[in-house]
Design a protein around this motif. Structure first.
Motif, PDB file in Angstrom:
ATOM      1  N   ARG A 192       2.351 -16.889   3.493  1.00 17.13           N
ATOM      2  CA  ARG A 192       1.253 -17.854   3.661  1.00 17.13           C
ATOM      3  C   ARG A 192       0.087 -17.522   2.740  1.00 17.13           C
ATOM      4  O   ARG A 192      -0.618 -18.410   2.291  1.00 17.13           O
ATOM      5  CB  ARG A 192       0.782 -17.887   5.113  1.00 17.13           C
ATOM      6  CG  ARG A 192       1.765 -18.560   6.047  1.00 17.13           C
ATOM      7  CD  ARG A 192       1.192 -18.784   7.436  1.00 17.13           C
ATOM      8  NE  ARG A 192       0.717 -17.574   8.062  1.00 17.13           N
ATOM      9  CZ  ARG A 192       1.410 -16.820   8.911  1.00 17.13           C
ATOM     10  NH1 ARG A 192       2.640 -17.157   9.224  1.00 17.13           N
ATOM     11  NH2 ARG A 192       0.895 -15.745   9.438  1.00 17.13           N
ATOM     12  N   THR A 193      -0.110 -16.242   2.465  1.00 12.95           N
ATOM     13  CA  THR A 193      -1.119 -15.809   1.506  1.00 12.95           C
ATOM     14  C   THR A 193      -0.389 -15.339   0.266  1.00 12.95           C
ATOM     15  O   THR A 193       0.399 -14.400   0.324  1.00 12.95           O
ATOM     16  CB  THR A 193      -1.976 -14.653   2.072  1.00 12.95           C
ATOM     17  OG1 THR A 193      -2.659 -15.117   3.227  1.00 12.95           O
ATOM     18  CG2 THR A 193      -2.984 -14.160   1.059  1.00 12.95           C
ATOM     19  N   LYS A 194      -0.641 -16.006  -0.837  1.00  8.47           N
ATOM     20  CA  LYS A 194       0.072 -15.692  -2.076  1.00  8.47           C
ATOM     21  C   LYS A 194      -0.745 -14.816  -3.018  1.00  8.47           C
ATOM     22  O   LYS A 194      -0.187 -14.186  -3.909  1.00  8.47           O
ATOM     23  CB  LYS A 194       0.447 -16.986  -2.785  1.00  8.47           C
ATOM     24  CG  LYS A 194       1.265 -17.918  -1.909  1.00  8.47           C
ATOM     25  CD  LYS A 194       2.567 -18.244  -2.540  1.00  8.47           C
ATOM     26  CE  LYS A 194       3.304 -19.286  -1.748  1.00  8.47           C
ATOM     27  NZ  LYS A 194       4.298 -18.753  -0.889  1.00  8.47           N
ATOM     28  N   HIS A 195      -2.053 -14.781  -2.845  1.00  2.00           N
ATOM     29  CA  HIS A 195      -2.927 -14.049  -3.757  1.00  2.00           C
ATOM     30  C   HIS A 195      -3.889 -13.170  -2.953  1.00  2.00           C
ATOM     31  O   HIS A 195      -5.026 -13.553  -2.693  1.00  2.00           O
ATOM     32  CB  HIS A 195      -3.715 -15.019  -4.641  1.00  2.00           C
ATOM     33  CG  HIS A 195      -2.830 -15.968  -5.398  1.00  2.00           C
ATOM     34  ND1 HIS A 195      -2.079 -15.564  -6.474  1.00  2.00           N
ATOM     35  CD2 HIS A 195      -2.551 -17.275  -5.211  1.00  2.00           C
ATOM     36  CE1 HIS A 195      -1.383 -16.591  -6.926  1.00  2.00           C
ATOM     37  NE2 HIS A 195      -1.650 -17.642  -6.177  1.00  2.00           N
ATOM     38  N   PRO A 196      -3.425 -11.976  -2.575  1.00  5.25           N
ATOM     39  CA  PRO A 196      -4.283 -11.099  -1.769  1.00  5.25           C
ATOM     40  C   PRO A 196      -5.463 -10.571  -2.593  1.00  5.25           C
ATOM     41  O   PRO A 196      -5.386 -10.473  -3.825  1.00  5.25           O
ATOM     42  CB  PRO A 196      -3.351  -9.961  -1.377  1.00  5.25           C
ATOM     43  CG  PRO A 196      -2.309  -9.949  -2.445  1.00  5.25           C
ATOM     44  CD  PRO A 196      -2.142 -11.375  -2.864  1.00  5.25           C
ATOM     45  N   LYS A 197      -6.516 -10.243  -1.910  1.00  7.32           N
ATOM     46  CA  LYS A 197      -7.682  -9.640  -2.553  1.00  7.32           C
ATOM     47  C   LYS A 197      -7.313  -8.224  -2.996  1.00  7.32           C
ATOM     48  O   LYS A 197      -6.487  -7.560  -2.373  1.00  7.32           O
ATOM     49  CB  LYS A 197      -8.853  -9.561  -1.570  1.00  7.32           C
ATOM     50  CG  LYS A 197      -9.377 -10.900  -1.136  1.00  7.32           C
ATOM     51  CD  LYS A 197     -10.493 -10.686  -0.136  1.00  7.32           C
ATOM     52  CE  LYS A 197     -11.015 -12.018   0.357  1.00  7.32           C
ATOM     53  NZ  LYS A 197     -12.071 -11.847   1.357  1.00  7.32           N
ATOM     54  N   VAL A 198      -7.957  -7.775  -4.047  1.00  2.78           N
ATOM     55  CA  VAL A 198      -7.738  -6.409  -4.527  1.00  2.78           C
ATOM     56  C   VAL A 198      -8.109  -5.421  -3.429  1.00  2.78           C
ATOM     57  O   VAL A 198      -7.440  -4.400  -3.248  1.00  2.78           O
ATOM     58  CB  VAL A 198      -8.534  -6.133  -5.820  1.00  2.78           C
ATOM     59  CG1 VAL A 198      -8.442  -4.667  -6.219  1.00  2.78           C
ATOM     60  CG2 VAL A 198      -8.037  -7.019  -6.949  1.00  2.78           C
ATOM     61  N   SER A 199      -9.141  -5.730  -2.660  1.00  2.11           N
ATOM     62  CA  SER A 199      -9.553  -4.818  -1.584  1.00  2.11           C
ATOM     63  C   SER A 199      -8.453  -4.676  -0.527  1.00  2.11           C
ATOM     64  O   SER A 199      -8.265  -3.594   0.036  1.00  2.11           O
ATOM     65  CB  SER A 199     -10.853  -5.294  -0.934  1.00  2.11           C
ATOM     66  OG  SER A 199     -10.700  -6.579  -0.363  1.00  2.11           O
ATOM     67  N   THR A 200      -7.692  -5.727  -0.293  1.00  7.66           N
ATOM     68  CA  THR A 200      -6.576  -5.660   0.653  1.00  7.66           C
ATOM     69  C   THR A 200      -5.471  -4.773   0.100  1.00  7.66           C
ATOM     70  O   THR A 200      -4.930  -3.918   0.814  1.00  7.66           O
ATOM     71  CB  THR A 200      -6.026  -7.070   0.950  1.00  7.66           C
ATOM     72  OG1 THR A 200      -7.078  -7.867   1.514  1.00  7.66           O
ATOM     73  CG2 THR A 200      -4.846  -7.028   1.904  1.00  7.66           C
ATOM     74  N   ILE A 201      -5.149  -4.956  -1.175  1.00  8.11           N
ATOM     75  CA  ILE A 201      -4.122  -4.130  -1.803  1.00  8.11           C
ATOM     76  C   ILE A 201      -4.571  -2.678  -1.828  1.00  8.11           C
ATOM     77  O   ILE A 201      -3.778  -1.769  -1.568  1.00  8.11           O
ATOM     78  CB  ILE A 201      -3.815  -4.633  -3.227  1.00  8.11           C
ATOM     79  CG1 ILE A 201      -3.229  -6.041  -3.160  1.00  8.11           C
ATOM     80  CG2 ILE A 201      -2.856  -3.676  -3.949  1.00  8.11           C
ATOM     81  CD1 ILE A 201      -3.106  -6.726  -4.498  1.00  8.11           C
ATOM     82  N   GLN A 202      -5.849  -2.455  -2.085  1.00  7.99           N
ATOM     83  CA  GLN A 202      -6.372  -1.092  -2.117  1.00  7.99           C
ATOM     84  C   GLN A 202      -6.231  -0.421  -0.742  1.00  7.99           C
ATOM     85  O   GLN A 202      -5.834   0.734  -0.644  1.00  7.99           O
ATOM     86  CB  GLN A 202      -7.821  -1.081  -2.563  1.00  7.99           C
ATOM     87  CG  GLN A 202      -8.369   0.306  -2.773  1.00  7.99           C
ATOM     88  CD  GLN A 202      -9.735   0.289  -3.411  1.00  7.99           C
ATOM     89  OE1 GLN A 202     -10.484  -0.667  -3.283  1.00  7.99           O
ATOM     90  NE2 GLN A 202     -10.057   1.356  -4.109  1.00  7.99           N
ATOM     91  N   LYS A 203      -6.536  -1.148   0.315  1.00  7.39           N
ATOM     92  CA  LYS A 203      -6.390  -0.595   1.665  1.00  7.39           C
ATOM     93  C   LYS A 203      -4.923  -0.293   1.974  1.00  7.39           C
ATOM     94  O   LYS A 203      -4.615   0.707   2.610  1.00  7.39           O
ATOM     95  CB  LYS A 203      -6.963  -1.553   2.709  1.00  7.39           C
ATOM     96  CG  LYS A 203      -8.470  -1.600   2.691  1.00  7.39           C
ATOM     97  CD  LYS A 203      -8.979  -2.585   3.723  1.00  7.39           C
ATOM     98  CE  LYS A 203     -10.498  -2.673   3.692  1.00  7.39           C
ATOM     99  NZ  LYS A 203     -10.999  -3.628   4.688  1.00  7.39           N
ATOM    100  N   PHE A 204      -4.040  -1.162   1.516  1.00  6.16           N
ATOM    101  CA  PHE A 204      -2.613  -0.919   1.702  1.00  6.16           C
ATOM    102  C   PHE A 204      -2.214   0.364   0.978  1.00  6.16           C
ATOM    103  O   PHE A 204      -1.486   1.193   1.515  1.00  6.16           O
ATOM    104  CB  PHE A 204      -1.795  -2.116   1.208  1.00  6.16           C
ATOM    105  CG  PHE A 204      -0.339  -2.026   1.526  1.00  6.16           C
ATOM    106  CD1 PHE A 204       0.127  -2.233   2.810  1.00  6.16           C
ATOM    107  CD2 PHE A 204       0.585  -1.721   0.539  1.00  6.16           C
ATOM    108  CE1 PHE A 204       1.481  -2.142   3.113  1.00  6.16           C
ATOM    109  CE2 PHE A 204       1.934  -1.627   0.825  1.00  6.16           C
ATOM    110  CZ  PHE A 204       2.381  -1.839   2.114  1.00  6.16           C
ATOM    111  N   CYS A 205      -2.721   0.537  -0.229  1.00  5.59           N
ATOM    112  CA  CYS A 205      -2.439   1.752  -1.004  1.00  5.59           C
ATOM    113  C   CYS A 205      -2.990   2.992  -0.308  1.00  5.59           C
ATOM    114  O   CYS A 205      -2.326   4.035  -0.294  1.00  5.59           O
ATOM    115  CB  CYS A 205      -3.032   1.633  -2.406  1.00  5.59           C
ATOM    116  SG  CYS A 205      -2.161   0.449  -3.459  1.00  5.59           S
TER     117      CYS A 205
END
Length: 63
Positions: free
Chosen positions: A33-46
């Motif tokens: 449903r979300t195709k373009h996550p925020k960089v901050s979301t990817i960073q938290k995942f990392c």
């Protein structure tokens, strides 16, 4: 996302808890449903995976 977590012997739940992510955000990403996550979301995942953004984006899945 599941594959990256599994490679580190973690569940998605463990990754989002450690990274401080919202379950709803991850659910939207994983369902498409979300195709373009925020960089901050990817960073938290990392953070949850104990990897850097470079390692995340250097993964073979992005080639």
């Amino acid at each position: 996302m599941k594959e990256l977590a599994a490679e580190r012997h973690m569940t998605i739940h463990q990754v989002i808890q450690k990274g401080g992510l919202n379950q709803a955000t991850i659910s939207e990403l994983m369902s498409g449903r979300t195709k373009h996550p925020k960089v901050s979301t990817i960073q938290k995942f990392c953070i949850g995976l104990d990897i850097g953004l470079n390692e995340f984006f250097d993964d073979k899945r992005f080639s």
